[in-house]
Scaffold this motif. Structure first.
Motif, PDB file in Angstrom:
ATOM      1  N   ASP A 112      -3.874  -9.969   7.119  1.00 57.14           N
ATOM      2  CA  ASP A 112      -5.262 -10.076   7.589  1.00 57.14           C
ATOM      3  C   ASP A 112      -6.237  -9.247   6.756  1.00 57.14           C
ATOM      4  N   GLY A 113      -6.129  -9.344   5.455  1.00 56.71           N
ATOM      5  CA  GLY A 113      -7.075  -8.666   4.576  1.00 56.71           C
ATOM      6  C   GLY A 113      -6.780  -7.191   4.341  1.00 56.71           C
ATOM      7  N   LYS A 114      -5.756  -6.661   5.012  1.00 54.82           N
ATOM      8  CA  LYS A 114      -5.405  -5.264   4.775  1.00 54.82           C
ATOM      9  C   LYS A 114      -4.237  -5.169   3.797  1.00 54.82           C
ATOM     10  N   VAL A 115      -4.164  -4.024   3.120  1.00 55.35           N
ATOM     11  CA  VAL A 115      -3.074  -3.813   2.163  1.00 55.35           C
ATOM     12  C   VAL A 115      -2.404  -2.471   2.439  1.00 55.35           C
ATOM     13  N   LEU A 116      -1.092  -2.495   2.465  1.00 58.27           N
ATOM     14  CA  LEU A 116      -0.311  -1.265   2.602  1.00 58.27           C
ATOM     15  C   LEU A 116       0.386  -1.047   1.267  1.00 58.27           C
ATOM     16  N   THR A 117       0.124   0.102   0.641  1.00 54.16           N
ATOM     17  CA  THR A 117       0.737   0.372  -0.659  1.00 54.16           C
ATOM     18  C   THR A 117       1.809   1.445  -0.496  1.00 54.16           C
ATOM     19  N   VAL A 118       2.992   1.152  -0.981  1.00 53.07           N
ATOM     20  CA  VAL A 118       4.132   2.060  -0.802  1.00 53.07           C
ATOM     21  C   VAL A 118       4.720   2.383  -2.172  1.00 53.07           C
ATOM     22  N   ASP A 134       0.145   5.270 -11.311  1.00 49.82           N
ATOM     23  CA  ASP A 134      -1.310   5.067 -11.227  1.00 49.82           C
ATOM     24  C   ASP A 134      -1.733   4.241 -10.007  1.00 49.82           C
ATOM     25  N   LEU A 135      -0.852   4.125  -9.022  1.00 53.07           N
ATOM     26  CA  LEU A 135      -1.181   3.236  -7.902  1.00 53.07           C
ATOM     27  C   LEU A 135      -2.220   3.810  -6.937  1.00 53.07           C
ATOM     28  N   PHE A 136      -2.284   5.146  -6.833  1.00 51.10           N
ATOM     29  CA  PHE A 136      -3.085   5.724  -5.742  1.00 51.10           C
ATOM     30  C   PHE A 136      -4.463   6.236  -6.138  1.00 51.10           C
ATOM     31  N   ASP A 137      -4.677   6.459  -7.430  1.00 50.60           N
ATOM     32  CA  ASP A 137      -6.010   6.945  -7.794  1.00 50.60           C
ATOM     33  C   ASP A 137      -6.619   5.847  -8.600  1.00 50.60           C
ATOM     34  N   PRO A 138      -7.435   5.158  -8.305  1.00 49.42           N
ATOM     35  CA  PRO A 138      -8.611   5.237  -7.443  1.00 49.42           C
ATOM     36  C   PRO A 138      -8.455   4.591  -6.061  1.00 49.42           C
ATOM     37  N   LEU A 139      -7.293   4.368  -5.567  1.00 48.62           N
ATOM     38  CA  LEU A 139      -7.149   3.648  -4.310  1.00 48.62           C
ATOM     39  C   LEU A 139      -7.779   4.426  -3.151  1.00 48.62           C
ATOM     40  N   ALA A 140      -8.726   3.756  -2.468  1.00 53.05           N
ATOM     41  CA  ALA A 140      -9.312   4.404  -1.295  1.00 53.05           C
ATOM     42  C   ALA A 140      -8.567   3.898  -0.079  1.00 53.05           C
ATOM     43  N   GLY A 141      -8.366   4.755   0.849  1.00 52.78           N
ATOM     44  CA  GLY A 141      -7.676   4.296   2.049  1.00 52.78           C
ATOM     45  C   GLY A 141      -7.111   5.466   2.804  1.00 52.78           C
ATOM     46  N   GLU A 142      -6.389   5.134   3.843  1.00 49.82           N
ATOM     47  CA  GLU A 142      -5.845   6.186   4.709  1.00 49.82           C
ATOM     48  C   GLU A 142      -4.372   6.370   4.397  1.00 49.82           C
ATOM     49  N   GLU A 143      -3.975   7.608   4.171  1.00 50.49           N
ATOM     50  CA  GLU A 143      -2.560   7.859   3.939  1.00 50.49           C
ATOM     51  C   GLU A 143      -1.830   7.878   5.289  1.00 50.49           C
ATOM     52  N   PRO A 201       9.064  15.051  -7.433  1.00 50.11           N
ATOM     53  CA  PRO A 201      10.456  14.641  -7.200  1.00 50.11           C
ATOM     54  C   PRO A 201      10.651  13.995  -5.817  1.00 50.11           C
ATOM     55  N   TYR A 202      11.166  12.812  -5.819  1.00 47.53           N
ATOM     56  CA  TYR A 202      11.452  12.048  -4.594  1.00 47.53           C
ATOM     57  C   TYR A 202      10.216  11.858  -3.709  1.00 47.53           C
ATOM     58  N   GLU A 203       9.058  11.953  -4.292  1.00 45.35           N
ATOM     59  CA  GLU A 203       7.854  11.778  -3.465  1.00 45.35           C
ATOM     60  C   GLU A 203       7.707  10.330  -2.996  1.00 45.35           C
ATOM     61  N   ALA A 204       7.273  10.193  -1.753  1.00 44.05           N
ATOM     62  CA  ALA A 204       6.987   8.866  -1.204  1.00 44.05           C
ATOM     63  C   ALA A 204       5.586   8.890  -0.620  1.00 44.05           C
ATOM     64  N   ARG A 205       4.832   7.833  -0.858  1.00 50.67           N
ATOM     65  CA  ARG A 205       3.466   7.765  -0.304  1.00 50.67           C
ATOM     66  C   ARG A 205       3.199   6.377   0.254  1.00 50.67           C
ATOM     67  N   VAL A 206       2.493   6.363   1.349  1.00 49.70           N
ATOM     68  CA  VAL A 206       2.129   5.085   1.967  1.00 49.70           C
ATOM     69  C   VAL A 206       0.645   5.129   2.295  1.00 49.70           C
ATOM     70  N   VAL A 207      -0.110   4.208   1.724  1.00 49.05           N
ATOM     71  CA  VAL A 207      -1.552   4.201   1.950  1.00 49.05           C
ATOM     72  C   VAL A 207      -1.991   2.834   2.471  1.00 49.05           C
ATOM     73  N   LEU A 208      -2.813   2.875   3.510  1.00 49.62           N
ATOM     74  CA  LEU A 208      -3.337   1.639   4.098  1.00 49.62           C
ATOM     75  C   LEU A 208      -4.785   1.476   3.670  1.00 49.62           C
ATOM     76  N   SER A 209      -5.126   0.349   3.068  1.00 47.31           N
ATOM     77  CA  SER A 209      -6.518   0.152   2.659  1.00 47.31           C
ATOM     78  C   SER A 209      -6.971  -1.266   2.954  1.00 47.31           C
TER      79      SER A 209
END
Ligand code: GLC
Ligand code: CA
Length: 557
Positions: A507-513, A525-534, A549-557
């Motif tokens: 529905d128009g939203k994107v979750l980036t993992v 380079d996935l998260f900068d400039p990505l605006a959204g909520e972590e 090391p072993y970092e994981a990030r999930v951003v909803l935009s």
């Protein structure tokens, strides 16, 4: 949204291996009352469904996967009253109970088999698969999945019976309508009791190749039976029948353990029309370390390479989309511990890599499974002697490859066990730092992992940065965000050897993992400039353009 809603698609399942979960009466063996006692812990974790490994009456040649009475509880685990209490208490807490259904085979101590072996004209003869030998040899060269021949000679009638697993696990003959009816009656009996579903043991193996041809010999001893027992000619017919006769009549969850399953087969077993099962477990991603093994089969110990893993994970996500529902798991009672196998169980990285693995899996599409202790980042054991082994698979493999055929050294076999043996997952649940990790006041049936002093539930619950609370959050996020359940999957950074990344859209939203699979800091380079909520991350601070090391990030935009 192109997906039909279902409660079991929106759920997270927690697998309990009852023997090793919690012992309430001090006999060293986990039991049903031990489970009931700890239901509040599972509620706190936030899971929706409990899958119980088998609790039926069994002589325990394969820890309950050899059933001698489908309508009784195993002596060591308690009584039917204990079961009813556990079920009622779970339901009060809003937790569902899924039973293990083991109907490819029964114990040789099941009354059907006791009858069947009596004579060739016994009424139960055709409940199992009996064949004449070839001269002095078995009907064919198949190796059982737990070493040795897959056929056992029975002197009473001079014929062999098939057992794909141990010789105390005789394969049922699903071509016999009476067998199928008896199984459906038994399933109906459990459904009427109010259980919430079935996990179906090796369900892809119900229909065998009627020619019983020799298998390919890969270890110089026996032939491979897999191509002739998996996804056989009638398997979908049987499952559709089971669906019509039982499953479709209840609002239950079903998951088939589908050894040897391909994507095309999975699309049939778990088809969206619902004519077979809800979903299946495939094995491709847990077989990536089996290739450079010193002997053949599953006993490999290389760290799974992201380059091998990625195409498998992506393929299952992409190809099931809209056609069949998937299941997500890193480990279970048949696999080593996730953090030791796929992550890094050193003191420095255990917690952060366990969280990374949780993120990678729980943000994908499908129903996630958490195996007991995974939420604590429990680790593998170190096997120093064959006496450490309790599992029949290990004991038989050791006997065949080390003792009898001298194909590999004891040292190498133990190294294999420390990496991939099933007993790694079966050491007692680590509740606290007391004697025996709080699992039992008696002598546990299998050794406790000595690291329980630091890795245990009590310590995890006292530490806000623990793996436990991270899993709790992953589970809560799934409940709160439709995009995590139903969003479409698209792979990202497909050429990276270090980062596994993807996005989900709805529905128009994107979750980036994005998940860093390595202990190095790598650019991303996935998260900068990505605006959204972590939504979640295993690091509280990030480095611009990098993953630690072993970092994981999930951003909803
Ligand atoms: C499945 C079970 C495993 C068991 C085997 C035979 O693979 O998960 O534990 O040994 O079937 O029943
Ligand atoms: Ca007990």
């Amino acid at each position: 949204m192109n997906e039909k809603r279902a409660w079991w698609k929106e759920s997270v399942v927690y697998q309990i291996y009852p023997r090793s979960f919690s012992d309430s009466n001090g006999d060293g063996i986990g039991d049903l009352n031990g489970i009931t006692e700890h239901l509040p812990y599972l509620k706190e974790l936030g899971i929706d469904v409990i899958w119980l490994s088998p609790i039926y009456k069994s002589p325990n040649d394969d820890n309950g996967y050899d059933i001698s009475d489908y309508r009784e509880i195993m002596d060591e685990f308690g009584t039917m009253d204990d079961f009813d209490r556990m079920l009622a208490r779970s339901h009060e807490l809003g937790l569902k109970i899924v039973m293990d259904l083991v109907v490819n085979h029964t114990s040789d101590e099941h009354p059907w088999f006791i009858e069947s072996r009596k004579s060739k004209d016994n009424k139960y003869r055709d409940y199992y698969i009996w064949k004449d030998g070839k001269g002095d040899n078995p009907p064919n060269n198949w190796q059982s999945l737990f070493s040795g021949p897959a056929w056992e000679y029975d002197e009473t009638t001079g014929q062999y019976y098939l057992h794909c697993f141990t010789k105390k696990q005789a394969d049922l003959n699903w071509e016999n309508e009476k067998v199928r009816n008896a199984v459906y009656d038994m399933m109906t009996w459990w459904c009427d009791k109010g259980i919430d579903g079935f996990r179906m043991d090796v369900i892809s193996m119900l229909s065998k190749d009627p020619d019983y041809p020799d298998g390919e010999v890969t270890d110089g001893i026996y032939g491979d039976l897999m191509p002739y027992v998996c996804n056989g000619p009638h398997v979908h017919e049987y499952i559709q029948e089971m669906n019509r006769r039982v499953l479709s009549k209840y609002d239950i969850m079903t998951v088939g353990e589908a050894a040897g399953v391909t994507i095309d087969e999975a699309k049939k077993y778990a088809n969206s029309e619902g004519s077979e099962l809800g979903m299946v477990f495939h094995f491709e991603h847990v077989n990536t370390d089996a290739t450079t093994t010193p002997i053949l089969g599953k006993w490999g110990y290389d760290h799974p390479d992201l380059k091998k893993l990625r195409p498998i994970l992506n393929k299952w996500q992409l190809e099931l989309e809209g056609k069949a529902w998937g299941s997500l798991y890193w480990d279970n009672h048949d696999q080593p511990r996730a953090v030791s196998r796929f992550g890094n169980d050193s003191e420095k990285y255990r917690v952060v890599s366990a969280k990374m693995l949780g993120t990678l899996l729980h943000m994908m599409k499908g129903t996630p499974y958490v195996y007991q202790g995974e939420e604590l980042g429990m680790t593998n054991m170190v096997f120093t002697s064959p006496d450490d082994c309790k599992d029949v698979e290990e004991i038989n493999a050791y006997r065949q490859y080390v003792t009898e055929h001298k194909m590999i050294s004891s040292e190498v076999m133990l190294k294999c066990f420390s990496a991939v043996a099933r007993d790694n997952a079966r050491t007692p649940m680590q509740w606290n730092a007391d004697k025996n990790a709080g699992f039992s006041t008696g002598t546990p049936w299998i050794a406790v992992n000595p690291n329980y002093v630091t890795i245990n539930a009590e310590a995890a619950m006292a530490d806000k940065d623990s793996v436990f609370y991270y899993y709790q959050k992953l589970i809560r996020l799934r409940h709160e965000n439709d995009i995590i359940v139903y969003g479409q999957f698209r792979p990202l950074l497909e050429d990276s050897g270090e980062i596994y990344a993807y996005e989900r859209t709805l529905d128009g939203k994107v979750l980036t993992v994005a998940c860093n699979w390595t202990e190095n800091t790598v650019s991303c380079d996935l998260f900068d400039p990505l605006a959204g909520e972590e939504l979640i991350s295993n690091y509280s601070e990030h480095i611009k353009g990098m993953l630690q090391p072993y970092e994981a990030r999930v951003v909803l935009s």
